[in-house]
Design an enzyme around this catalytic site. Structure first.
Site, PDB file in Angstrom:
ATOM      1  N   TYR A 159       0.843  -1.213   0.000  1.00  0.00           N
ATOM      2  CA  TYR A 159       0.000   0.000   0.000  1.00  0.00           C
ATOM      3  C   TYR A 159       0.877   1.262   0.000  1.00  0.00           C
ATOM      4  O   TYR A 159       0.633   2.202  -0.759  1.00  0.00           O
ATOM      5  CB  TYR A 159      -0.891  -0.052   1.240  1.00  0.00           C
ATOM      6  CG  TYR A 159      -1.919   1.040   1.361  1.00  0.00           C
ATOM      7  CD1 TYR A 159      -3.070   1.050   0.568  1.00  0.00           C
ATOM      8  CD2 TYR A 159      -1.769   2.057   2.308  1.00  0.00           C
ATOM      9  CE1 TYR A 159      -4.028   2.054   0.705  1.00  0.00           C
ATOM     10  CE2 TYR A 159      -2.718   3.056   2.452  1.00  0.00           C
ATOM     11  CZ  TYR A 159      -3.846   3.049   1.653  1.00  0.00           C
ATOM     12  OH  TYR A 159      -4.792   4.043   1.795  1.00  0.00           O
ATOM     13  N   LYS A 163       0.995   4.084  -2.895  1.00  0.00           N
ATOM     14  CA  LYS A 163       0.628   5.477  -2.591  1.00  0.00           C
ATOM     15  C   LYS A 163       1.812   6.427  -2.807  1.00  0.00           C
ATOM     16  O   LYS A 163       1.613   7.591  -3.178  1.00  0.00           O
ATOM     17  CB  LYS A 163       0.081   5.582  -1.163  1.00  0.00           C
ATOM     18  CG  LYS A 163      -1.249   4.846  -0.952  1.00  0.00           C
ATOM     19  CD  LYS A 163      -2.344   5.372  -1.867  1.00  0.00           C
ATOM     20  CE  LYS A 163      -3.724   4.866  -1.479  1.00  0.00           C
ATOM     21  NZ  LYS A 163      -4.767   5.330  -2.421  1.00  0.00           N
TER      22      LYS A 163
HETATM   23  P1  NAP Z   1     -13.496   2.059   1.183  1.00  0.00           P
HETATM   24  O1  NAP Z   1     -14.498   2.590   2.144  1.00  0.00           O
HETATM   25  O2  NAP Z   1     -12.999   0.669   1.352  1.00  0.00           O
HETATM   26  O3  NAP Z   1     -14.084   2.243  -0.303  1.00  0.00           O
HETATM   27  C1  NAP Z   1     -13.322   1.826  -1.390  1.00  0.00           C
HETATM   28  C2  NAP Z   1     -14.009   2.233  -2.678  1.00  0.00           C
HETATM   29  O4  NAP Z   1     -13.188   1.785  -3.760  1.00  0.00           O
HETATM   30  C3  NAP Z   1     -15.358   1.591  -2.835  1.00  0.00           C
HETATM   31  O5  NAP Z   1     -16.254   2.516  -3.412  1.00  0.00           O
HETATM   32  C4  NAP Z   1     -15.090   0.446  -3.818  1.00  0.00           C
HETATM   33  O6  NAP Z   1     -16.194   0.137  -4.644  1.00  0.00           O
HETATM   34  C5  NAP Z   1     -13.998   1.048  -4.664  1.00  0.00           C
HETATM   35  N1  NAP Z   1     -13.221   0.019  -5.366  1.00  0.00           N
HETATM   36  C6  NAP Z   1     -12.591  -1.060  -4.857  1.00  0.00           C
HETATM   37  N2  NAP Z   1     -12.015  -1.772  -5.835  1.00  0.00           N
HETATM   38  C7  NAP Z   1     -12.294  -1.125  -7.006  1.00  0.00           C
HETATM   39  C8  NAP Z   1     -11.973  -1.352  -8.361  1.00  0.00           C
HETATM   40  N3  NAP Z   1     -11.220  -2.400  -8.719  1.00  0.00           N
HETATM   41  N4  NAP Z   1     -12.448  -0.486  -9.280  1.00  0.00           N
HETATM   42  C9  NAP Z   1     -13.224   0.591  -8.927  1.00  0.00           C
HETATM   43  N5  NAP Z   1     -13.534   0.852  -7.651  1.00  0.00           N
HETATM   44  C10 NAP Z   1     -13.082   0.011  -6.708  1.00  0.00           C
HETATM   45  O7  NAP Z   1     -12.187   2.965   1.161  1.00  0.00           O
HETATM   46  P2  NAP Z   1     -11.965   4.477   1.659  1.00  0.00           P
HETATM   47  O8  NAP Z   1     -11.464   4.431   3.041  1.00  0.00           O
HETATM   48  O9  NAP Z   1     -13.133   5.298   1.309  1.00  0.00           O
HETATM   49  O10 NAP Z   1     -10.706   4.869   0.744  1.00  0.00           O
HETATM   50  C11 NAP Z   1     -10.836   5.674  -0.417  1.00  0.00           C
HETATM   51  C12 NAP Z   1      -9.445   6.101  -0.844  1.00  0.00           C
HETATM   52  O11 NAP Z   1      -8.822   6.815   0.217  1.00  0.00           O
HETATM   53  C13 NAP Z   1      -8.496   4.950  -1.171  1.00  0.00           C
HETATM   54  O12 NAP Z   1      -7.654   5.284  -2.239  1.00  0.00           O
HETATM   55  C14 NAP Z   1      -7.693   4.804   0.104  1.00  0.00           C
HETATM   56  O13 NAP Z   1      -6.456   4.202  -0.127  1.00  0.00           O
HETATM   57  C15 NAP Z   1      -7.566   6.249   0.502  1.00  0.00           C
HETATM   58  N6  NAP Z   1      -7.264   6.454   1.919  1.00  0.00           N
HETATM   59  C16 NAP Z   1      -8.114   6.044   2.885  1.00  0.00           C
HETATM   60  C17 NAP Z   1      -7.786   6.258   4.212  1.00  0.00           C
HETATM   61  C18 NAP Z   1      -8.679   5.850   5.348  1.00  0.00           C
HETATM   62  O14 NAP Z   1      -8.254   5.985   6.507  1.00  0.00           O
HETATM   63  N7  NAP Z   1      -9.881   5.369   5.119  1.00  0.00           N
HETATM   64  C19 NAP Z   1      -6.570   6.867   4.533  1.00  0.00           C
HETATM   65  C20 NAP Z   1      -5.713   7.267   3.514  1.00  0.00           C
HETATM   66  C21 NAP Z   1      -6.083   7.056   2.201  1.00  0.00           C
HETATM   67  P3  NAP Z   1     -16.953  -1.289  -4.558  1.00  0.00           P
HETATM   68  O15 NAP Z   1     -17.577  -1.354  -3.205  1.00  0.00           O
HETATM   69  O16 NAP Z   1     -17.922  -1.253  -5.683  1.00  0.00           O
HETATM   70  O17 NAP Z   1     -15.869  -2.335  -4.741  1.00  0.00           O
END
Ligand code: NAP
Length: 250
Positions: A159, A163
């Site tokens: 990851y 990133k």
């Molecule tokens: P999340 O709640 O797990 O949601 C992930 C999203 O990505 C879902 O809408 C999912 O859609 C979609 N997804 C997964 N595989 C996919 C694919 N192959 N093609 C298209 N869409 C896909 O994650 P989140 O926490 O909101 O994270 C969103 C972004 O923020 C990510 O890039 C993550 O790395 C980044 N981020 C998150 C955090 C945190 O603390 N949460 C921190 C730093 C960065 P489906 O349900 O349809 O699969």
């Protein structure tokens, strides 16, 4: 009608917008008047709920299924958007997954899956929309990376590598596209309350965050909205905006 007009006339593609941060970004951009394409890979029902919520707020939106790590599906996704909306002004590369584990025991498939979506997906979507944005001579690309890509994290080599790669593609494409009126920036969240972080031990993490709590998806969406907006962010490109409660100070 609860929408404003800051992004009226703009079309925005948000990848992974069915849940979590992507969902909030989609709602937020739509509230500013943008037409929003809600991309998802498996959560059709949830994506439809986002579209319905946008419509109930007076906004315009539709959902499209595509695995953004798959080249053919990304090309089809962008083709469909262009045939329906005729333009793409904003791309938010948000879709992401984790497959955590210590490097010594990390399976190659877990390494590859994370790189394929979190890094190659950004490349594929950026390349696919860049043709249109270059022709339009305008565009906003916002990549959702992570503070883990800046500081590293034990158990997340895949990851963190992906990133960190997103930071590289952000700065490189910012330089490539600048002369054509396209800005490329990254938002780097810290720990945000979503499905991705629901199994983490919050107690052990909170002491690392000066502001003392996890962030919310709305707070990340606010940073994305700012970077998408003219003229406020028009002179900002190649930058990384951290939304992390002060966890990583450079
Ligand atoms: P999340 O709640 O797990 O949601 C992930 C999203 O990505 C879902 O809408 C999912 O859609 C979609 N997804 C997964 N595989 C996919 C694919 N192959 N093609 C298209 N869409 C896909 O994650 P989140 O926490 O909101 O994270 C969103 C972004 O923020 C990510 O890039 C993550 O790395 C980044 N981020 C998150 C955090 C945190 O603390 N949460 C921190 C730093 C960065 P489906 O349900 O349809 O699969």
């Amino acid at each position: 009608m609860t929408t404003s007009t800051l992004l009226t006339g703009k079309t925005a593609l948000v990848t992974g917008a069915s849940r979590g941060i992507g969902r909030c970004i989609a709602l937020c951009l739509a509230k500013q008047g943008a037409e929003v394409i809600v991309n998802y890979s498996t959560s059709k029902e949830k994506a439809e709920q986002v579209v319905a919520e946008i419509a109930s707020n007076g906004g315009t939106s539709y959902s499209l299924k595509a695995d953004v790590s798959n080249e053919a599906e990304v090309e089809e996704l962008v083709k469909t958007i262009l045939s329906k909306s005729n333009r793409i002004d904003i791309l938010v590369n948000n879709a992401g997954i984790t497959r955590d584990g210590l490097l010594m025991r990390m399976k190659t498939e877990d390494w590859q899956a994370v790189i394929n979506l979190n890094l190659t997906g950004v490349f594929l979507c950026t390349r696919a929309v860049s043709r249109t944005m270059l022709k339009q001579k305008s565009g906003r690309i916002i990549n959702v990376t992570s503070v883990v890509g800046i500081m590293g994290n034990a158990g997340q080599a895949n990851y963190a590598a992906a990133k960190a790669g997103v930071l590289g593609i952000t700065k490189s494409t910012a330089k490539e596209f600048a002369s054509r009126g396209i800005t490329v920036n990254a938002v780097a969240p810290g720990f945000i309350t979503t499905d991705m972080t629901k199994d983490l031990n919050a107690e052990s993490i909170l002491s690392l965050i000066p502001l003392g709590s996890f962030g919310t998806p709305e707070q990340v969406a606010g940073a994305v909205r700012f970077l998408a907006t003219d003229p406020a962010a028009a002179y900002i490109t190649g930058q990384v905006l951290q939304v992390d409660g002060g966890m990583v100070m450079n």
